[in-house]
Enzyme design. Structure first.
Site, PDB file in Angstrom:
ATOM      1  CG  ASP A 477      51.908   6.395  39.982  1.00  0.00           C
ATOM      2  OD1 ASP A 477      51.810   5.242  39.313  1.00  0.00           O
ATOM      3  OD2 ASP A 477      51.878   6.163  41.020  1.00  0.00           O
ATOM      4  CG  ASP A 547      54.899   0.141  43.180  1.00  0.00           C
ATOM      5  OD1 ASP A 547      55.622   1.288  42.671  1.00  0.00           O
ATOM      6  OD2 ASP A 547      53.604   0.324  43.227  1.00  0.00           O
TER       7      ASP A 547
HETATM    8  C1  DGJ Z   1      52.435   3.535  42.753  1.00  0.00           C
HETATM    9  C2  DGJ Z   1      53.772   3.999  42.487  1.00  0.00           C
HETATM   10  O1  DGJ Z   1      54.434   2.906  41.838  1.00  0.00           O
HETATM   11  C3  DGJ Z   1      54.211   4.248  44.072  1.00  0.00           C
HETATM   12  O2  DGJ Z   1      55.653   4.349  43.839  1.00  0.00           O
HETATM   13  C4  DGJ Z   1      53.603   5.411  44.578  1.00  0.00           C
HETATM   14  O3  DGJ Z   1      54.085   6.444  43.795  1.00  0.00           O
HETATM   15  C5  DGJ Z   1      52.087   5.164  44.681  1.00  0.00           C
HETATM   16  N1  DGJ Z   1      51.658   4.756  43.190  1.00  0.00           N
HETATM   17  C6  DGJ Z   1      51.393   6.310  45.221  1.00  0.00           C
HETATM   18  O4  DGJ Z   1      49.956   6.310  44.883  1.00  0.00           O
END
Ligand code: DGJ
Length: 737
Positions: A477, A547
């Site tokens: 991430d 997301d």
């Molecule tokens: C952002 C990601 O896009 C989410 O899926 C998740 O992993 C969160 N970060 C976790 O902090």
């Protein structure tokens, strides 16, 4: 040099559908001084003009072998527009009266800022041409590389800039390539814009006089624009007409410009973003640009997308030793279920239920390390939190594996919270300017990966994590963009090289990690789709487009994503309803039908599902496994693309050997007693018989015969009328022997 991401192997992975391509070739006609590259159904040509400038000649549908490729010798239009602005240059230096977008702009130590690049020499080998240019009198050299893929005709272009002089030269702007399209006044530019949880919004605008700039100034790819474009003509449709497609392989700040020049030609230039850019080239030093990939199809935007998808499957995405990238496993991810509240018992309970659905990979998301109880602390401390996992990760991993799944883990290795042991030990490892405040995003700061000590630390930490635990997959991430991009320890003249050095070191870490752990798969996530580009995709197996997991928003998001990028890499989860982003309520079927159009994941809180939901989900997971090879490796036909008036998507995926097709039709809302338009399929074998069935096992409407020929499905079509809001239907067509 990094021109292509994986070695370009001769095609042949899809032997049935594709006719053997004509031999690819790169050639040089010495009499006409014309270079020509042919691959797939594409010809690309450029020449050395009478003054020694490299000039674009042709880029489009493949021409007969001996087609005359003469291009006019061009001079200035008037005293106001001298030749530099009229000649469509392949790689224009900022000098000689150029007002159009330069590919390269430099400043010499003595103040000279005039750069005019002339042809000096070339090399033609196989599918590749290398041309060396240099300034009219100073020893600044540029080597341009062109390579064409023999099956798709996708061209890879990049440049290496070399200072062979005795004094420093500062590069202020460096593109990978410039492309030109002929004079016309009906070009349209298609691209995507977005922001967090709203990525991949398609834009469509006329390319008229003036400039259009797509860019990221953020240090990473960004979702505000993605480094991708398609250009069409006024009469191009989804399936017909010319479409030029392109994408940059770079995960840092980038820029593409689209200009209609004074003659009416379209010039496309792309590479490093000149914003805040300065790269000192000491004597003997070189700067390599990213690669700019481009393709052409006369089968419309759909044809251009399919070409790019195929190129990515064959030449970009990691293959792990196979002919194609491995199929994406059905995964479960804990984030939306538990957020930071992870512990062994909770994860085990989710894993038990995930296994019952047929999930193949269990991924524990954020919260497992350091003092990570919220987004305020812990980033940087990549050791297991002992309160949450007193026995370490091994018991959880062992149980996940005993349940028949492999184990994946979330990391965000480039980031640090000020509240972390790593920051307390190394506050100087963070990007920023001396004695200036640093802006935080999501309470975190960016590690300066351009520093070799930071780079080595990040690799060591990840290597240890993967060596000590049986981890098959990392979700990598990256949850903020840069601010105050300072590198105070570097020489002032080198500090802005951070834009290049950071990304190169990021690539180095991933490459090295994968070398040490060959089976390891990685997902690129940047709070969603903030880091999706061909550079990162060459190193990661899948990407997270957004997301936003609402299945209806996702149809738009996925439609934008797949304009450029392959469904083979696009992850999509089924999550809770109402969705956390927009509170929209949808059925479980609708959520599955949306998420099954890429790599399927489940990200819901499984503890809340009763027997009915579990049974429905199990059925869909099994159906997905039947069609996933077609979805991930087949051809995508967008039979009906949504617009504001008609919230309806019909996407068809046809297997490479035409033995199967997966048809998804989804609507946002239906009105009155409206009958939905007939769906005419594409790409099937007209003479073969295909059986049709619903993906959820229910009976299809009486209007749909159980079996018919490919010709029937394509000409007569499928009549299915849905009623209500957020309704969908999935169908599988199987060729009958
Ligand atoms: C952002 C990601 O896009 C989410 O899926 C998740 O992993 C969160 N970060 C976790 O902090």
């Amino acid at each position: 040099m990094m021109w292509v991401l994986r070695a370009l192997c001769p095609m042949a992975v899809l032997p049935i559908l594709m006719p053997a391509p004509a031999a690819a070739q790169a050639s040089y006609d010495a009499a006409a001084r014309i270079f020509r590259l042919d691959g797939g159904d594409v010809t690309y040509a450029f020449k050395v003009n009478a003054t020694g400038i490299l000039q674009s000649v042709y880029w489009g549908r493949r021409l007969p072998d001996r087609a005359p490729l003469a291009a006019p010798e061009l001079s200035g239009l008037s005293g106001f527009d001298v030749a530099a602005n009229v000649v469509p240059q392949e790689y224009a230096g900022q000098g000689g009266g150029l007002y159009a977008e330069p590919a390269l702009k430099v400043t010499y130590a003595d103040g000279n800022r005039d750069l005019v690049l002339y042809y000096r020499s070339h090399e033609v080998r196989g599918d590749e041409v290398r041309v060396t240019l240099s300034d009219l009198d100073r020893p600044l050299f540029v080597t341009l590389t062109y390579r064409i893929d023999r099956s798709t005709g996708v061209i890879a272009r990049s440049a290496v800039i070399e200072n062979r002089g005795a004094t420093d030269v500062r590069v202020d702007q460096a593109a990978a390539a410039g492309y030109t399209l002929p004079v016309a006044y009906d070009y349209r530019l298609h691209y995507s814009t977005g922001r967090w949880a709203a990525e991949w919004t398609l834009q469509d605008r006329a390319l008229t006089a003036g400039s259009t700039v797509l860019e990221s100034r953020r240090g990473s790819t960004g979702s505000q624009n993605n480094p991708w474009f398609t250009i069409t003509r006024g009469d191009t449709t989804e399936e017909n007409g010319p479409a030029w497609i392109g994408a940059l392989a770079w995960s840092g700040s980038w820029r593409m410009t689209f200009d209609q020049d004074v003659t009416g030609r379209i010039r496309v230039t792309g590479g490093y973003n000149p914003f805040d850019f300065a790269y000192r080239l000491r004597p003997g030093a070189r700067l390599e640009t990213p690669t700019f990939f481009t393709g052409f199809s006369d089968r419309g935007r759909g044809g251009a997308s399919r070409l790019f998808h195929r190129f990515q499957r064959e030449h970009v995405l990691p293959h792990h030793g196979g002919d194609l990238p491995p199929l994406r496993k059905v995964l479960y991810n804990s984030w939306e279920a538990t957020e930071f509240k992870v512990d062994e018992a909770g994860q085990l309970a989710l894993a038990e239920r995930a296994a019952k659905l047929g999930v193949e990979r269990f991924v524990m998301d954020d919260g497992w390390f350091g003092q990570r109880n919220s987004d305020k602390a812990g980033l940087g401390d990549w050791t297991v939190n002992p309160a949450k996992f007193p026995r370490g990760l091994t018991p959880l991993i062992d149980r996940v594996k005993a349940l028949g799944m492999d184990f994946g883990l979330w990391v965000e290795p480039e980031m640090i919270n000020a509240d972390s042991d790593l920051y307390r030990a190394h506050p100087d490892w963070v990007m920023g300017f001396k004695e200036r405040p640093r802006t935080e995003g999501r309470n975190q700061l960016v590690l300066n990966l351009a520093r070799t000590d930071v780079r080595d630390h990040v690799l060591a930490v990840l290597d240890k994590l993967v060596s000590e635990n049986d981890i098959a997959f990392l979700k990598w991430d990256y949850n903020r963009n840069w601010s105050e991009p300072g590198w105070p320890d570097a020489d002032v003249a080198d500090q802005q090289t951070i834009y290049v050095a950071y990304v190169r070191n990021l690539y180095w870490i991933i490459d090295e990690l994968r070398k040490r752990h060959p089976g390891l798969e990685i997902e690129s996530c940047s709070g969603g789709g903030g880091r999706v580009d061909l550079g990162i995709m060459a190193r990661t197996d899948q990407v997270w487009p957004s997301d936003n997991t609402d299945p209806f928003d996702r149809m738009l998001i996925q439609d934008g994503f797949t304009q450029a990028y392959a469904p083979a890499a696009m992850m999509a989860w089924v999550t809770d309803s109402p969705n956390w982003v927009n509170r929209r309520q949808t059925t479980l079927s609708f959520r599955f039908l949306s998420a099954m159009q890429g790599g399927l994941g489940i990200g819901t809180n499984l503890n809340k599902w009763g027997d009915t939901e579990m049974a429905t989900a199990r059925y869909y997971v099994a159906s997905y496994k039947r069609v996933r090879e077609t979805v991930q490796r087949g051809d995508l036909y967008r039979l009906n693309r949504a617009n504001a008036a008609d919230q309806r998507w019909t996407n068809l995926y046809v297997a490479a050997d035409r033995s199967q097709a997966a048809l998804f039709t989804l609507v946002g809302s239906t009105n009155k007693l409206d009958v939905m338009p007939t769906i005419n399929l594409r790409g099937l074998d007209p003479d073969a018989q295909y059986r049709i069935e619903a993906m959820d096992g229910t009976a299809l409407p009486a209007t749909v015969p159980a079996r018919a020929s490919g010709a029937y499905w394509m000409n007569h079509g499928v009549d299915v009328t849905l009623r209500g809001d957020f309704q969908g239907m999935g169908m599988i067509l199987t060729r009958v022997r």
